[in-house]
Design a protein around this motif. Structure first.
Motif, PDB file in Angstrom:
ATOM      1  N   UNK A 111       5.761  19.579  65.457  1.00  0.00           N
ATOM      2  CA  UNK A 111       7.041  19.301  66.110  1.00  0.00           C
ATOM      3  C   UNK A 111       8.183  19.799  65.231  1.00  0.00           C
ATOM      4  N   UNK A 112       9.330  20.019  65.849  1.00  0.00           N
ATOM      5  CA  UNK A 112      10.576  20.184  65.081  1.00  0.00           C
ATOM      6  C   UNK A 112      11.586  19.113  65.497  1.00  0.00           C
ATOM      7  N   UNK A 113      11.091  18.120  66.266  1.00  0.00           N
ATOM      8  CA  UNK A 113      11.931  17.014  66.763  1.00  0.00           C
ATOM      9  C   UNK A 113      12.995  17.519  67.715  1.00  0.00           C
ATOM     10  N   UNK A 114      12.521  18.204  68.751  1.00  0.00           N
ATOM     11  CA  UNK A 114      13.395  18.647  69.839  1.00  0.00           C
ATOM     12  C   UNK A 114      14.598  19.413  69.283  1.00  0.00           C
ATOM     13  N   UNK A 115      15.796  19.128  69.798  1.00  0.00           N
ATOM     14  CA  UNK A 115      16.986  19.875  69.390  1.00  0.00           C
ATOM     15  C   UNK A 115      17.440  19.544  67.977  1.00  0.00           C
ATOM     16  N   UNK A 116      16.894  18.460  67.385  1.00  0.00           N
ATOM     17  CA  UNK A 116      17.367  18.049  66.059  1.00  0.00           C
ATOM     18  C   UNK A 116      16.786  18.901  64.942  1.00  0.00           C
ATOM     19  N   UNK A 117      15.615  19.506  65.170  1.00  0.00           N
ATOM     20  CA  UNK A 117      15.069  20.497  64.252  1.00  0.00           C
ATOM     21  C   UNK A 117      14.959  19.955  62.817  1.00  0.00           C
ATOM     22  N   UNK A 118      14.394  18.755  62.654  1.00  0.00           N
ATOM     23  CA  UNK A 118      14.413  18.143  61.328  1.00  0.00           C
ATOM     24  C   UNK A 118      13.147  17.360  60.972  1.00  0.00           C
ATOM     25  N   UNK A 119      12.081  17.483  61.752  1.00  0.00           N
ATOM     26  CA  UNK A 119      10.825  16.782  61.438  1.00  0.00           C
ATOM     27  C   UNK A 119       9.660  17.758  61.558  1.00  0.00           C
ATOM     28  N   UNK A 120       8.576  17.438  60.894  1.00  0.00           N
ATOM     29  CA  UNK A 120       7.360  18.205  61.052  1.00  0.00           C
ATOM     30  C   UNK A 120       6.285  17.756  60.086  1.00  0.00           C
ATOM     31  N   UNK A 121       5.035  17.840  60.484  1.00  0.00           N
ATOM     32  CA  UNK A 121       3.900  17.509  59.625  1.00  0.00           C
ATOM     33  C   UNK A 121       3.548  18.736  58.786  1.00  0.00           C
ATOM     34  N   UNK A 122       3.359  18.535  57.483  1.00  0.00           N
ATOM     35  CA  UNK A 122       2.960  19.636  56.615  1.00  0.00           C
ATOM     36  C   UNK A 122       1.499  19.430  56.200  1.00  0.00           C
ATOM     37  N   UNK A 123       1.239  18.813  55.085  1.00  0.00           N
ATOM     38  CA  UNK A 123      -0.140  18.548  54.660  1.00  0.00           C
ATOM     39  C   UNK A 123      -0.648  17.271  55.322  1.00  0.00           C
ATOM     40  N   UNK A 124      -1.940  17.279  55.660  1.00  0.00           N
ATOM     41  CA  UNK A 124      -2.529  16.113  56.331  1.00  0.00           C
ATOM     42  C   UNK A 124      -4.016  16.016  55.994  1.00  0.00           C
ATOM     43  N   UNK A 125      -4.562  14.842  56.268  1.00  0.00           N
ATOM     44  CA  UNK A 125      -5.989  14.584  56.050  1.00  0.00           C
ATOM     45  C   UNK A 125      -6.557  13.943  57.308  1.00  0.00           C
ATOM     46  N   UNK A 126      -7.796  14.331  57.671  1.00  0.00           N
ATOM     47  CA  UNK A 126      -8.497  13.738  58.813  1.00  0.00           C
ATOM     48  C   UNK A 126      -9.820  13.155  58.320  1.00  0.00           C
ATOM     49  N   UNK A 127     -10.078  11.906  58.724  1.00  0.00           N
ATOM     50  CA  UNK A 127     -11.319  11.220  58.369  1.00  0.00           C
ATOM     51  C   UNK A 127     -11.962  10.674  59.636  1.00  0.00           C
ATOM     52  N   UNK A 170     -11.444   8.234  64.532  1.00  0.00           N
ATOM     53  CA  UNK A 170     -10.817   9.341  63.802  1.00  0.00           C
ATOM     54  C   UNK A 170      -9.481   8.865  63.262  1.00  0.00           C
ATOM     55  N   UNK A 171      -9.226   9.160  61.975  1.00  0.00           N
ATOM     56  CA  UNK A 171      -7.974   8.741  61.338  1.00  0.00           C
ATOM     57  C   UNK A 171      -7.256   9.967  60.790  1.00  0.00           C
ATOM     58  N   UNK A 172      -5.966  10.098  61.140  1.00  0.00           N
ATOM     59  CA  UNK A 172      -5.124  11.169  60.612  1.00  0.00           C
ATOM     60  C   UNK A 172      -4.082  10.550  59.685  1.00  0.00           C
ATOM     61  N   UNK A 173      -3.922  11.146  58.496  1.00  0.00           N
ATOM     62  CA  UNK A 173      -2.960  10.657  57.502  1.00  0.00           C
ATOM     63  C   UNK A 173      -2.003  11.789  57.139  1.00  0.00           C
ATOM     64  N   UNK A 174      -0.710  11.508  57.205  1.00  0.00           N
ATOM     65  CA  UNK A 174       0.318  12.486  56.814  1.00  0.00           C
ATOM     66  C   UNK A 174       0.496  12.441  55.304  1.00  0.00           C
ATOM     67  N   UNK A 175       0.385  13.606  54.660  1.00  0.00           N
ATOM     68  CA  UNK A 175       0.511  13.688  53.197  1.00  0.00           C
ATOM     69  C   UNK A 175       1.838  14.288  52.759  1.00  0.00           C
ATOM     70  N   UNK A 176       2.438  15.119  53.574  1.00  0.00           N
ATOM     71  CA  UNK A 176       3.764  15.682  53.278  1.00  0.00           C
ATOM     72  C   UNK A 176       4.392  16.116  54.591  1.00  0.00           C
ATOM     73  N   UNK A 177       5.632  16.575  54.515  1.00  0.00           N
ATOM     74  CA  UNK A 177       6.382  16.808  55.755  1.00  0.00           C
ATOM     75  C   UNK A 177       7.386  17.939  55.560  1.00  0.00           C
ATOM     76  N   UNK A 178       7.868  18.457  56.694  1.00  0.00           N
ATOM     77  CA  UNK A 178       8.977  19.404  56.712  1.00  0.00           C
ATOM     78  C   UNK A 178      10.247  18.671  57.138  1.00  0.00           C
ATOM     79  N   UNK A 179      11.384  19.080  56.614  1.00  0.00           N
ATOM     80  CA  UNK A 179      12.640  18.460  57.027  1.00  0.00           C
ATOM     81  C   UNK A 179      12.771  17.056  56.483  1.00  0.00           C
ATOM     82  N   UNK A 180      12.996  16.104  57.381  1.00  0.00           N
ATOM     83  CA  UNK A 180      13.268  14.728  56.970  1.00  0.00           C
ATOM     84  C   UNK A 180      12.057  13.814  57.013  1.00  0.00           C
TER      85      UNK A 180
END
Length: 824
Positions: free
Chosen positions: A562-578, A621-631
């Motif tokens: 995502x880029x959070x619609x018009x706000x362009x300030x969120x996103x998932x970067x590194x992640x882990x799946x278990x 299934x578990x997804x964990x966010x490890x880092x992010x883009x933007x805010x």
């Protein structure tokens, strides 16, 4: 008693026709309601200060004129030279230029600025007058020539007022050049359907033509009288003086703004001396409409919400014109009370506009604070320039009517003491000492409104959080919602559905709009917020867990960032799946980095991530966010690679009163349950609905309303259903976000509290809206729970969350109490 004094009105040097007896109209149905409201207003202390200076109109107009002055086309080689160019659309929009000319002309004539500044503004206003008159003379557009988007009907009135206002400010040669252009206007060439049209466009055009006639710029008024004759038939006016304009919508639709809008123009025409055929009838209809409008106004100065164009700032600007005109009329007729009530109503309407001013001088054109480039909640014809400059021009007209010597009395909106139904406008309005509600009897289509309680305003409660408007399923100008929402009854029916997975555990999301369920197997290529999972700012090492509903071969995942619609300030970067077979012991499946979608203009692509080893059979299934883009971290979509299949899931499907569209409302009736008093109103509303034993089994719902000066109690019950209900509940909106600021939401047992940490606009104190729920007969408290699976609910004012309090007793009477109080 009111006595309905007749008035001979002097406005800007033009004597109006006196109101004569009208024999061909039915009695005024709201006459007794107005009498009651006047007595209540008289009994209340007068506002302080007692007077309201019309200079306040100039203060509001000035910021808007100066803001849009910078967007005037100054290229002398351009066909659009002198026109106002919309900063977002990059072209002239509708009637922006003539409205700029009228509003700017008043600032010059009233010497609002110093002489040097005024001279520069006069040059720009003169360019706008010339450009707009040239377009009006040309008529309907051909390429860049003519009135923008064919809106000639709306050019003439503001231009004639500008000519009148500037007559002493420009030299005679300039004035003669303008008069020559105005004399060359051909109504049949310029106006749609002239002189046999109906609706607000026709009223606006004939008012402009009457002013042109009064300025000696046309030979006679025969076609004006002919056009005016088309403005009366039983389908156009109610006996309460409300104008019915059915354009642009369907079903049981009479837009509230287009009741007041044409009456403003007709009042101007009548006050400028129209005394031809049916003048007395039109005076009487507009007089009734003015008193009716007083009853309709909320204590925050707002026009009722209802159908297209509602909640635009021009709604309150047009109200200022009516209230100032009739304040002056009542004052000249010797009615101090009526004059003071109208004057106070004008002040309240202007205060509503002031709340929505931006630091740059212009208004948010709609009652939200989203970036105008998003067009959130806008109609297809709503643009930043035209719906800023139209209210500025309207306030300039209000200024012409305003009389500073009138002492204000409490308005009907503040004193209350009445409940009534708008004739053919499908609203029930109730008000006790400024505790005001609006109930929708039939929602319109395309949807702007929701059935049932649509608005709750009270002077001590911030209007967005107490509820300015309920949310239909697909509110105009928004991404739409999974559920409609208002304050009212909800019912649950046991159903079976199909799903690939359900969320069993998740970290607290950014707010209740952004739960993980939004992104599962989603189809959201344009990144609408209604389909996003977002974590709070800078939050990592958390995520969510899915139950795949049975043993599933898991070969990886497919993600859409995502880029959070018009706000362009969120996103998932590194992640882990278990993955896990039992939901408690998890093993690694993969770790990876998802490419950023920030700045991406095209649809966001899906990206496949295969397992780091062989595919495995798992249930969870578990997804964990490890880092992010933007805010912060977020996702638009998640799918599981392998053999995930849909399973049958037994759920309770909820429906509510707000979701029932006008085709499914068979009938709505209401009655007063107890004699009204100054401090309490009790009445009931009964809805008869089209029902289906499997999908929507509820046939008859009854709501009983009890209003006091400080609270509203709504008791709801199902009187008739075609099939058993699994659960019964009541729902309430927690207002979350107005486009700039988030609210705070807390649940304390059976109390749902919503408020601002700091008021987003001038207000004496921060307030909390409170919704409490009980079940009869033992007044059992019911706990509020957010409906997480529904995602955000989009109303035109902003974004809300759906909260529900439930009981398994499907025959219970459920009560919601609404009030507001200062934040601690």
């Amino acid at each position: 008693a009111m006595g309905w004094p007749f008035a001979v009105v002097l406005v800007a040097g033009c004597l109006s026709a006196p109101v004569a007896a009208v024999r061909d109209l039915a009695p005024f149905p709201l006459n007794s309601t107005v009498e009651v409201a006047l007595k209540a207003a008289q009994a209340m202390p007068a506002p302080t200060p007692a007077t309201f200076s019309k200079k306040a109109y100039l203060d509001q107009i000035a910021g808007t004129v100066l803001h849009f002055r910078q967007y005037q086309n100054k290229d002398q080689t351009s066909i659009q030279y002198g026109r106002i160019i919309d900063p977002y659309e990059k072209k002239e929009i509708q009637y922006s230029t003539p409205c700029f000319a009228n509003a700017g002309a008043l600032l010059i004539s009233e010497k609002y600025f110093n002489a040097s500044f005024s001279q520069g503004l006069l040059e720009d206003v003169s360019l706008a007058v010339t450009a707009a008159l040239t377009s009006l003379k040309f008529g309907q557009p051909v390429g860049e020539y003519g009135c923008a988007q064919g809106h000639c009907n709306f050019y003439t009135m503001p231009l004639m007022l500008a000519l009148e206002t500037l007559s002493g400010a420009v030299n005679s040669s300039q004035l003669q050049a303008w008069r020559a252009l105005a004399e060359a206007v051909e109504p049949k060439k310029a106006y749609r359907g002239w002189p046999h049209a109906n609706g607000n466009w026709a009223v606006v055009a004939l008012t402009g033509e009457w002013l042109r006639y009064k300025l000696g710029l046309r030979a006679d008024a025969e076609d004006i009288i002919e056009q005016l004759a088309y403005q009366f038939d039983p389908a156009t006016w109610t006996d309460n003086g409300e104008y019915q304009d059915h354009s642009g919508c369907a079903g049981a639709c009479n837009p509230m703004p287009y009741d007041h809008f044409p009456r403003k123009y007709m009042t101007l025409m009548l006050s400028r001396g129209y005394n031809g055929p049916n003048a007395s009838m039109y005076w009487e209809l507009n007089r009734r409409g003015a008193w009716t409008s007083l009853l309709l106004q909320s204590p925050w100065g707002d026009l009722p919400t209802g159908a297209r164009s509602s909640q635009h700032q021009w709604n309150e600007a047009v109200s200022c014109v009516t209230y100032e005109a009739y304040a002056s009329m009542q004052a000249q007729a010797g009615d101090e009370l009526g004059a003071g009530v109208f004057k106070r109503a004008a002040a309240l309407s202007l205060s509503s506009l002031q709340r929505w001013k931006q630091p740059t001088g212009e208004w948010f054109i709609l009652k939200n604070r989203f970036d105008p480039g998003m067009r959130y909640g806008y109609e297809e014809y709503s643009y930043y320039s035209n719906y800023n400059l139209l209210p500025a021009s309207m306030l300039a007209t209000a200024y012409l009517f305003a009389n500073d010597s009138i002492e204000m009395k409490s308005s009907f909106a503040e004193s209350g003491g009445f409940v009534f139904e708008t004739q053919k406008m499908n609203k029930i309005i109730a008000n006790v000492a400024g505790n005001y509600i609006e109930i929708e009897r039939y929602p319109d289509a395309p949807v702007h409104d929701a059935l049932g309680l649509a608005r709750h305003h009270l002077a001590q409660g911030e209007p967005l959080v107490t509820m300015t408007a309920a949310a239909p399923l697909s509110a105009i100008g928004t991404p739409g919602s999974k559920a409609a929402l208002g304050v009212g009854l909800a019912w649950g029916v046991d159903v079976q559905s199909r799903a690939y997975a359900v969320v069993t555990q998740e970290a607290t999301p950014y707010d209740s709009r952004f739960h993980a369920a939004n992104c599962l197997w989603s189809n959201n290529p344009s990144d609408l917020q209604s389909g996003l999972w977002l974590l709070p700012y800078a939050t990592v090492n958390v995520g969510f867990t899915l139950d795949l509903l049975g043993p599933t071969l898991v070969a990886g995942v497919e993600l859409r960032n995502t880029h959070n619609s018009a706000y362009n300030d969120f996103g998932l970067q590194e992640f882990r799946v278990e993955v896990s077979t039992d939901g408690s012991t998890f093993s690694p499946l993969l770790s990876a980095t998802l490419p950023s979608a920030l700045g991406l203009k095209a649809d966001i692509p899906w990206v496949k991530f295969p397992a780091s080893g062989p595919a495995v059979v798992a249930r969870y299934l578990r997804l964990t966010a490890l880092s992010y883009y933007g805010k912060g971290a977020g996702l638009n979509g998640l799918r599981v690679l392998g053999n995930a299949t849909q399973h049958t899931v037994n759920t309770t499907q909820w429906n509510n009163l707000a979701s029932i569209g006008f085709p499914d409302v068979v009938n709505t009736t209401w009655q007063v349950e107890k004699p009204p008093s100054a401090d309490r109103l009790v009445f009931s509303v009964q809805y008869t609905l089209r029902a289906d034993a499997k999908v929507q089994p509820v046939q008859v719902v009854q709501e009983t309303y009890s209003l006091t000066p400080v609270e509203v109690n709504v008791t709801s019950r199902v009187l008739q259903a075609l099939a058993p209900l699994a659960q019964l509940g009541v729902e309430a909106p927690a207002f979350l976000y107005d486009g700039q600021q988030n609210s705070s939401v807390q649940v304390r047992g059976n109390r749902l509290e919503v408020g601002w940490a700091q008021p987003p606009h001038p207000h004496p104190h921060a307030t909390l809206a409170s919704f409490q729920a009980w079940a009869a007969p033992a007044d059992q408290p019911l706990s509020w729970v957010v409906c997480e699976g529904d995602g955000p609910v989009h109303a035109r004012n902003g974004i809300m969350a759906r909260y529900r309090a439930t009981t398994t007793n499907s025959t219970a009477a459920l009560t919601v109490q609404l009030n507001a109080y200062p934040s601690p």
